[in-house]
Design a protein around this motif. Structure first.
Motif, PDB file in Angstrom:
ATOM      1  N   SER A  24       0.852  -1.166   0.046  1.00  0.00           N
ATOM      2  CA  SER A  24      -0.072  -0.024   0.046  1.00  0.00           C
ATOM      3  C   SER A  24       0.752   1.324  -0.124  1.00  0.00           C
ATOM      4  N   LYS A  25       2.316   1.015  -0.280  1.00  0.00           N
ATOM      5  CA  LYS A  25       3.181   2.329  -0.105  1.00  0.00           C
ATOM      6  C   LYS A  25       3.075   2.715  -1.580  1.00  0.00           C
ATOM      7  N   ASN A  26       3.260   4.212  -1.617  1.00  0.00           N
ATOM      8  CA  ASN A  26       3.409   4.997  -2.653  1.00  0.00           C
ATOM      9  C   ASN A  26       4.636   5.720  -2.503  1.00  0.00           C
ATOM     10  N   LEU A  27       5.815   4.941  -3.104  1.00  0.00           N
ATOM     11  CA  LEU A  27       7.258   5.408  -2.974  1.00  0.00           C
ATOM     12  C   LEU A  27       8.013   5.967  -4.143  1.00  0.00           C
ATOM     13  N   SER A  28       9.071   6.646  -4.176  1.00  0.00           N
ATOM     14  CA  SER A  28       9.439   7.145  -5.414  1.00  0.00           C
ATOM     15  C   SER A  28      10.394   6.138  -5.962  1.00  0.00           C
ATOM     16  N   ASP A  29      10.933   6.376  -7.060  1.00  0.00           N
ATOM     17  CA  ASP A  29      11.574   5.591  -7.868  1.00  0.00           C
ATOM     18  C   ASP A  29      12.915   5.264  -7.180  1.00  0.00           C
ATOM     19  N   GLU A  30      13.513   6.142  -6.650  1.00  0.00           N
ATOM     20  CA  GLU A  30      14.725   6.095  -5.937  1.00  0.00           C
ATOM     21  C   GLU A  30      14.481   5.151  -4.522  1.00  0.00           C
ATOM     22  N   GLU A  31      13.220   5.329  -3.991  1.00  0.00           N
ATOM     23  CA  GLU A  31      12.947   4.639  -2.667  1.00  0.00           C
ATOM     24  C   GLU A  31      12.505   3.174  -2.969  1.00  0.00           C
ATOM     25  N   TRP A  32      11.848   2.609  -4.203  1.00  0.00           N
ATOM     26  CA  TRP A  32      11.595   1.578  -4.703  1.00  0.00           C
ATOM     27  C   TRP A  32      12.997   0.785  -5.144  1.00  0.00           C
ATOM     28  N   ILE A  33      13.989   1.572  -5.469  1.00  0.00           N
ATOM     29  CA  ILE A  33      15.271   1.010  -5.821  1.00  0.00           C
ATOM     30  C   ILE A  33      15.932   0.406  -4.311  1.00  0.00           C
ATOM     31  N   ASP A  34      15.861   1.408  -3.332  1.00  0.00           N
ATOM     32  CA  ASP A  34      16.329   1.194  -2.055  1.00  0.00           C
ATOM     33  C   ASP A  34      15.765  -0.259  -1.410  1.00  0.00           C
ATOM     34  N   VAL A  35      14.469  -0.332  -1.855  1.00  0.00           N
ATOM     35  CA  VAL A  35      13.406  -1.764  -1.302  1.00  0.00           C
ATOM     36  C   VAL A  35      14.273  -2.788  -2.103  1.00  0.00           C
ATOM     37  N   MET A  36      14.619  -2.537  -3.368  1.00  0.00           N
ATOM     38  CA  MET A  36      15.008  -3.793  -3.978  1.00  0.00           C
ATOM     39  C   MET A  36      16.603  -4.138  -3.530  1.00  0.00           C
ATOM     40  N   ILE A  37      17.214  -3.071  -2.925  1.00  0.00           N
ATOM     41  CA  ILE A  37      18.475  -3.563  -2.584  1.00  0.00           C
ATOM     42  C   ILE A  37      18.474  -3.946  -1.005  1.00  0.00           C
ATOM     43  N   ALA A  38      17.484  -3.509  -0.487  1.00  0.00           N
ATOM     44  CA  ALA A  38      17.164  -4.213   0.935  1.00  0.00           C
ATOM     45  C   ALA A  38      16.825  -5.572   0.846  1.00  0.00           C
ATOM     46  N   HIS A  39      16.094  -5.916  -0.133  1.00  0.00           N
ATOM     47  CA  HIS A  39      15.275  -7.194  -0.546  1.00  0.00           C
ATOM     48  C   HIS A  39      15.371  -7.574  -1.676  1.00  0.00           C
ATOM     49  N   PRO A  40      16.720  -8.074  -2.019  1.00  0.00           N
ATOM     50  CA  PRO A  40      16.649  -8.548  -3.573  1.00  0.00           C
ATOM     51  C   PRO A  40      15.868  -9.792  -3.913  1.00  0.00           C
ATOM     52  N   ILE A  41      15.080 -10.447  -3.153  1.00  0.00           N
ATOM     53  CA  ILE A  41      13.875 -11.439  -3.583  1.00  0.00           C
ATOM     54  C   ILE A  41      12.931 -10.516  -4.163  1.00  0.00           C
ATOM     55  N   LEU A  42      12.855  -9.363  -4.111  1.00  0.00           N
ATOM     56  CA  LEU A  42      11.612  -8.512  -4.766  1.00  0.00           C
ATOM     57  C   LEU A  42      12.149  -8.336  -6.223  1.00  0.00           C
ATOM     58  N   ILE A  43      13.333  -8.512  -6.627  1.00  0.00           N
ATOM     59  CA  ILE A  43      13.725  -8.221  -7.991  1.00  0.00           C
ATOM     60  C   ILE A  43      13.223  -9.294  -8.802  1.00  0.00           C
ATOM     61  N   GLU A  44      12.466  -8.947  -9.856  1.00  0.00           N
ATOM     62  CA  GLU A  44      11.790  -9.977 -10.976  1.00  0.00           C
ATOM     63  C   GLU A  44      12.983 -10.519 -11.530  1.00  0.00           C
ATOM     64  N   ARG A  45      12.696 -11.828 -11.881  1.00  0.00           N
ATOM     65  CA  ARG A  45      13.788 -12.820 -12.507  1.00  0.00           C
ATOM     66  C   ARG A  45      13.142 -13.790 -13.843  1.00  0.00           C
ATOM     67  N   PRO A  46      13.901 -14.063 -14.680  1.00  0.00           N
ATOM     68  CA  PRO A  46      15.228 -13.973 -14.744  1.00  0.00           C
ATOM     69  C   PRO A  46      15.476 -12.569 -15.707  1.00  0.00           C
ATOM     70  N   ILE A  47      16.531 -11.968 -15.365  1.00  0.00           N
ATOM     71  CA  ILE A  47      17.048 -10.617 -16.144  1.00  0.00           C
ATOM     72  C   ILE A  47      18.214 -10.993 -16.862  1.00  0.00           C
ATOM     73  N   ILE A  48      18.064 -10.920 -18.479  1.00  0.00           N
ATOM     74  CA  ILE A  48      19.278 -11.349 -19.281  1.00  0.00           C
ATOM     75  C   ILE A  48      19.681  -9.894 -19.826  1.00  0.00           C
ATOM     76  N   ILE A  49      20.789  -9.719 -19.791  1.00  0.00           N
ATOM     77  CA  ILE A  49      21.562  -8.577 -20.401  1.00  0.00           C
ATOM     78  C   ILE A  49      22.770  -8.837 -21.258  1.00  0.00           C
ATOM     79  N   SER A  50      22.591  -7.969 -22.460  1.00  0.00           N
ATOM     80  CA  SER A  50      23.640  -8.095 -23.268  1.00  0.00           C
ATOM     81  C   SER A  50      23.948  -6.654 -23.963  1.00  0.00           C
ATOM     82  N   GLY A  51      25.153  -6.289 -23.655  1.00  0.00           N
ATOM     83  CA  GLY A  51      25.501  -4.973 -24.272  1.00  0.00           C
ATOM     84  C   GLY A  51      24.526  -4.040 -23.491  1.00  0.00           C
ATOM     85  N   ASN A  52      23.777  -3.054 -24.425  1.00  0.00           N
ATOM     86  CA  ASN A  52      22.615  -2.261 -24.049  1.00  0.00           C
ATOM     87  C   ASN A  52      21.281  -2.640 -23.792  1.00  0.00           C
TER      88      ASN A  52
END
Length: 114
Positions: A70-98
């Motif tokens: 129910s929280k309405n956080l800023s983009d920066e705050e959501w990033i901090d939430v994912m840093i604190a709780h990496p389980i919240l990061i969607e998966r899998p992420i594949i990166i190649s170059g840009n």
């Protein structure tokens, strides 16, 4: 170099890893729960995905429903939430170059593998 942010207990993540293995292309596996991205890496990932931080969050996870639903956080705050709780990061992420994708489907994986 292709990088997959992987969680071994996730079926979609294991499928994406298998697709990379079958591609014959060189890649690196990052077990992001053991080695979470730092803030700048997470920001870069979000930028490559072309999404807002909230779109990268797994909203069905218990830590989200109990603490952030129910929280309405800023983009920066959501990033901090994912840093604190990496389980919240969607998966899998594949990166190649840009380019980066949330590889929950074969089509998305093929966007990276070409």
């Amino acid at each position: 170099m292709i990088t997959i942010f992987h969680h071994n207990r996730c079926t979609k993540s294991r499928s994406a890893l298998a697709a990379l293995e079958n591609s014959g292309k060189a890649f690196e596996v990052v077990y992001y729960l053991e080695t979470p991205p730092n803030k700048s890496e997470l920001k870069e990932m979000i930028s490559k995905l072309g999404i807002k931080p909230l779109e990268l969050i797994r909203k069905g996870e218990k830590v989200f429903t109990e603490n952030y639903k129910s929280k309405n956080l800023s983009d920066e705050e959501w990033i901090d939430v994912m840093i604190a709780h990496p389980i919240l990061i969607e998966r899998p992420i594949i990166i190649s170059g840009n380019k980066a994708v949330i590889a929950r489907s074969t089509e998305k994986i093929n966007e990276i593998l070409g």
